[in-house]
Scaffold this motif. Sequence first.
Motif, mmCIF file in Angstrom:
data_model
loop_
_atom_site.group_PDB
_atom_site.id
_atom_site.type_symbol
_atom_site.label_atom_id
_atom_site.label_comp_id
_atom_site.label_asym_id
_atom_site.label_seq_id
_atom_site.Cartn_x
_atom_site.Cartn_y
_atom_site.Cartn_z
ATOM 1 N N HIS A 18 20.387 3.216 -8.703
ATOM 2 C CA HIS A 18 20.141 1.742 -8.518
ATOM 3 C C HIS A 18 18.499 1.723 -9.116
ATOM 4 N N ILE B 100 15.965 -1.011 -9.663
ATOM 5 C CA ILE B 100 15.585 -2.327 -9.266
ATOM 6 C C ILE B 100 14.666 -3.171 -10.188
ATOM 7 N N ARG C 239 20.093 -3.410 -9.968
ATOM 8 C CA ARG C 239 20.011 -3.876 -8.536
ATOM 9 C C ARG C 239 18.841 -5.160 -8.345
#
Length: 305
Positions: free
Chosen positions: A139, A141, A305
């Motif tokens: 992921h 971010i 994400r």
Amino acid sequence: MKLVNYKLKYDFAPNRIGMMLHNNVVDLEQAFKQMIENDDSQESVCPPPHDPETFYAQAPSSIKTAEKVYTYIQNHQPQTQYKREDVILETPVPNPSKIICTGINYADHIKEMGSEPPEFPVLFSKFTNALIGPEDDIHKINATKKLDYEVELAVVIGKKASNVKKEDVYDYIAGYTIANDTSARDLQKRTVQWLQGKSLDHTTPIGPWLVTKDELTDPANLKIQSSVNGEVRQSSNTKHLIFDIPFLISFISELITLNPGDIILTGTADGVGLAMDPPQFLQDGDIVKVEIEEIGFMENKITDR
């Protein structure tokens, strides 16, 4: 022997400990029962835990049992085994009590990062929230714009270790696996402490399995490599570690008691994205492959994400 933490696809049952056999997964508990039913000489052997966390907590006895089972199934057709495509592999050790990482431990990486060779190992920690399996997406971010890759040899502790002498270190090792110590360079560099750039949720794949030390006998001479979208970025060898595995484990165990299942990341080689000209950081959709000789490889997709 390659130990895996696996679950069947489309099955909500808890994860289990298995062993790789010719690219198939053999369930350890089921194979143990088969061994006991067909070999009277093994009746005194204690059954191994079927769940991965308990399995490593009970090392080294659980690993010794697994070795006996593995020897048995190599010579006898397992009654139950699963094709590789029918299982999901998770991080080999699901909930280590400690994840201790080593920074700037390859000379060429120190040079490319503009750092000075350390007098002592540079240690930092990760938390279990960062760990993901060998098939999971990494992921990325919004808080970071500079996500980087770092292929590393990871050592898994096999029994409680405190004040271990260098010459005795291998007695305390369960085996080896691969880690991608992905690093948010902008977050890592904004303070003198690295933690915030090193332990983001769902960013550190470990796997695909644990290779036990009886099978991987020379961790000090392994080719180590990473690539992004098929382009090789890192290519080195563990023989270039500044602080080798015996020194690292001995050094850490003088400071911190290590428990079975604890993971030690040994550092990454040169070729990271930050050091490229211009720097090349990971983007949504990128495929990162990390591989180490005699262990295997992992491929993980980067997902925003």
